[in-house]
Every structure is written in C-alpha cells, then in structure tokens.
Design an enzyme around this catalytic site. Structure first.
Site, PDB file in Angstrom:
ATOM      1  N   ASP A  67       0.815  -1.212   0.000  1.00 29.12           N
ATOM      2  CA  ASP A  67       0.000   0.000   0.000  1.00 29.12           C
ATOM      3  C   ASP A  67       0.851   1.265   0.000  1.00 29.12           C
ATOM      4  O   ASP A  67       2.069   1.209   0.197  1.00 29.12           O
ATOM      5  CB  ASP A  67      -0.960  -0.014   1.204  1.00 29.12           C
ATOM      6  CG  ASP A  67      -0.282  -0.380   2.519  1.00 29.12           C
ATOM      7  OD1 ASP A  67       0.953  -0.485   2.552  1.00 29.12           O
ATOM      8  OD2 ASP A  67      -0.996  -0.553   3.527  1.00 29.12           O
ATOM      9  N   ASN A 136      -7.438  -2.569  14.234  1.00 29.37           N
ATOM     10  CA  ASN A 136      -8.839  -2.891  13.921  1.00 29.37           C
ATOM     11  C   ASN A 136      -8.936  -4.099  12.990  1.00 29.37           C
ATOM     12  O   ASN A 136      -9.976  -4.365  12.410  1.00 29.37           O
ATOM     13  CB  ASN A 136      -9.545  -1.672  13.308  1.00 29.37           C
ATOM     14  CG  ASN A 136      -8.864  -1.201  12.021  1.00 29.37           C
ATOM     15  OD1 ASN A 136      -7.929  -1.836  11.548  1.00 29.37           O
ATOM     16  ND2 ASN A 136      -9.342  -0.098  11.467  1.00 29.37           N
ATOM     17  N   HIS A 138      -7.090  -4.499  10.204  1.00 27.30           N
ATOM     18  CA  HIS A 138      -6.807  -4.257   8.785  1.00 27.30           C
ATOM     19  C   HIS A 138      -5.508  -4.916   8.349  1.00 27.30           C
ATOM     20  O   HIS A 138      -4.589  -5.111   9.140  1.00 27.30           O
ATOM     21  CB  HIS A 138      -6.874  -2.765   8.419  1.00 27.30           C
ATOM     22  CG  HIS A 138      -5.761  -1.898   8.897  1.00 27.30           C
ATOM     23  ND1 HIS A 138      -5.972  -0.678   9.497  1.00 27.30           N
ATOM     24  CD2 HIS A 138      -4.422  -2.054   8.843  1.00 27.30           C
ATOM     25  CE1 HIS A 138      -4.807  -0.119   9.775  1.00 27.30           C
ATOM     26  NE2 HIS A 138      -3.852  -0.939   9.400  1.00 27.30           N
ATOM     27  N   GLU A 143      -9.575  -1.823   5.298  1.00 24.20           N
ATOM     28  CA  GLU A 143     -10.203  -1.468   6.558  1.00 24.20           C
ATOM     29  C   GLU A 143     -11.485  -2.280   6.777  1.00 24.20           C
ATOM     30  O   GLU A 143     -12.047  -2.818   5.811  1.00 24.20           O
ATOM     31  CB  GLU A 143     -10.565   0.027   6.530  1.00 24.20           C
ATOM     32  CG  GLU A 143      -9.361   0.958   6.424  1.00 24.20           C
ATOM     33  CD  GLU A 143      -8.699   1.227   7.764  1.00 24.20           C
ATOM     34  OE1 GLU A 143      -8.698   0.338   8.639  1.00 24.20           O
ATOM     35  OE2 GLU A 143      -8.162   2.341   7.942  1.00 24.20           O
TER      36      GLU A 143
HETATM   37  C1  GLP Z   1      -0.468   0.505   8.719  1.00 18.75           C
HETATM   38  C2  GLP Z   1      -0.112  -0.310   7.475  1.00 18.75           C
HETATM   39  C3  GLP Z   1      -0.314  -1.782   7.700  1.00 18.75           C
HETATM   40  C4  GLP Z   1       0.300  -2.187   9.033  1.00 18.75           C
HETATM   41  C5  GLP Z   1      -0.411  -1.472  10.150  1.00 18.75           C
HETATM   42  C6  GLP Z   1       0.069  -1.869  11.534  1.00 18.75           C
HETATM   43  O1  GLP Z   1      -1.785   0.911   8.750  1.00 18.75           O
HETATM   44  N1  GLP Z   1      -0.834   0.089   6.305  1.00 18.75           N
HETATM   45  O2  GLP Z   1       0.254  -2.482   6.615  1.00 18.75           O
HETATM   46  O3  GLP Z   1       0.225  -3.564   9.198  1.00 18.75           O
HETATM   47  O4  GLP Z   1      -0.191  -0.095   9.964  1.00 18.75           O
HETATM   48  O5  GLP Z   1       1.186  -1.138  11.889  1.00 18.75           O
HETATM   49  P1  GLP Z   1       2.138  -1.469  13.089  1.00 18.75           P
HETATM   50  O6  GLP Z   1       2.992  -2.599  12.653  1.00 18.75           O
HETATM   51  O7  GLP Z   1       2.923  -0.200  13.272  1.00 18.75           O
HETATM   52  O8  GLP Z   1       1.288  -1.807  14.262  1.00 18.75           O
END
Ligand code: GLP
Length: 242
Positions: A67, A136, A138, A143
């Site tokens: 993404d 959440n 995702h 989402e």
């Molecule tokens: C972002 C990214 C995701 C990632 C998520 C969790 O929203 N788009 O790909 O998995 O954050 O992030 P973290 O690893 O910092 O908890």
C-alpha cells in the site's frame, strides 16, 4: 495456520526474517510482497544483516508492497516508498526498478489501481506476502467494511487509522485520509503468507482475527481460509489465543 511463538520482538523478527531468507534462497527470483508499519522493521534489519554477511542475494528478487498513501511522494519521509528505501531497499542489492509501491502521486485512483493490478499480474504472482496487523484488523489498508474488496483500490482511511498515524505528522491536516492498497484477493493469491505481530496491544485483535468468525469487519480474518499462513508473534501478542 502455523503459529510461531517467540519470547520477544527481537526473536519474532529473527524468526520472520529466516522465513523470508529461506524463500529467497530457495527461489532467488521470487516475488516478495512487503509491508510497512513498525512491526516488520526488525525483520528488515535481520534481512539487511544477512545480506551484509553475504548470506542473501536480492539481485533477482522482485518486491511488491501492499500500500501507499494517496498524495504523498516517495521523497516524503512518511510515504511507504521512503520507508522501504530506508529500512530495506537501499541496504541490499535489490534492483530499484524491481521494487514496486503504489504511485501515491497518481491523482487518478482508477489508473493507479489498474496499473498496480497489472504489475502484480505481470510479476507472475506473489510467492511470499509479509503482513502486519492493524489494531482494527486491517491488512494493508483493507479497513473493516461490509464486504471484502478484491483488487487494488483507493480507500478512505478510518478515523482510528488516521488517529494512529497522526503521531508521524506535524499537524492533523497533513495526515493522509486516503490510500491505495492491494485488495483481499491480491493478498489471498500469494502462495505463502507471513504475519508478524508483537505487543499486548495486538493481543485482542490477534484472537479475533485468527480465532473468531471470518468477516469483512475484521479483514485479517479471511486469512483463516488461506492454506499456507505462518503467524509469528511474541508472547504478548499471542497471549489471548486459545
Ligand atoms: C499501517 C499499514 C499496515 C500495518 C499497520 C500496523 O496501517 N498500512 O500495513 O500492518 O499499519 O502497523 P504497526 O505494525 O505499526 O502496528
């Protein structure tokens, strides 16, 4: 699903990096689906170390990231292109032209998404997809929603995701409200999926996603239907699973 439980973040990172390293060694021209977020940073550090030790060669690897924020250029230090350059690409011998991240500066969402779907198709398919997990549920930026979006699409980020990202930006106005993300089908078509999770803050969502009902309200829950998933987590993140 295979679960690897480790005692801390460092060991989680090493275990995940070893799985990716094995993929690169077994298939030097593999396609890696890569992820951003804080969780995989340690995994990338281990991969860089293995490369520097002469144990890994990325010269024939292709990478396709999940993404990117819509509206951010690769030079912006909050873009995912920038993140990947900093944490992995510039430290290893992957060819820059073989690293793909959605084009955040493409204003035409339909074009940005079509282009990315084409890139994924032309790569021949993702061999190993690395994923983090949002609070959440995702994955990428898929989402919680009423249905699973299949292909690369432009998403309106939820308020909880915008709030979680706000700490990285000088003001709330600068926090991106939209992103381009691979869809659920793009992710599910990967041959192998590796999810990394750490910390108490993820324990509840890990339980929901992997031991609760499969629902688009918890996008990661779809991974229960994939036949080759490895969940690597530390004790804290895995503390609530049965
Ligand atoms: C972002 C990214 C995701 C990632 C998520 C969790 O929203 N788009 O790909 O998995 O954050 O992030 P973290 O690893 O910092 O908890």
């Amino acid at each position: 699903m295979k679960i690897i439980k480790t005692s801390n973040y460092e060991k989680m990172s090493r275990a995940a990096a070893n799985i990716i390293a094995a993929q690169v060694i077994m298939k030097p021209n593999c396609v890696l689906g890569l992820a951003t977020g804080s969780t995989p940073i340690g995994t990338y550090e281990h991969l860089v170390r293995s490369y520097q030790a002469g144990d890994l060669d990325f010269s024939n690897v292709t990478s396709i990231n999940l993404d990117e924020y819509k509206g951010l250029s690769g030079d912006n230090d909050q873009s995912y292109r920038y993140f990947m350059n900093e944490h992995l690409f510039r430290h290893v011998n992957i060819r820059p032209e073989c690293t793909y991240v959605p084009d955040g500066l493409e204003p035409d969402s339909a074009k940005a998404c079509d282009d990315y779907n084409r890139i994924i198709a032309q790569s021949g398919g993702i061999d190993l997809q690395l994923l983090g997990l949002g609070h959440n549920g995702h994955i990428g930026f898929n989402e919680p929603a009423d249905s699973f979006e299949k292909d690369t699409h432009c998403v309106d980020l939820t308020q909880s995701t915008i709030d979680a990202n706000a700490r990285f930006f000088a003001s709330m106005d600068e926090v991106p409200k939209q992103a381009y993300t691979m869809g659920i089908r793009n992710i599910m078509q990967a041959k192998k999926i590796l999810i990394v999770v750490n910390g108490k803050g993820k324990a509840e969502i890990v339980k929901k996603a992997f031991f609760g009902p499969v629902t688009p309200q918890v996008p990661a829950s779809i991974l229960q239907l994939h036949n080759d998933v490895i969940l690597v987590g530390d004790d804290d993140a895995l503390s609530l699973i049965p």
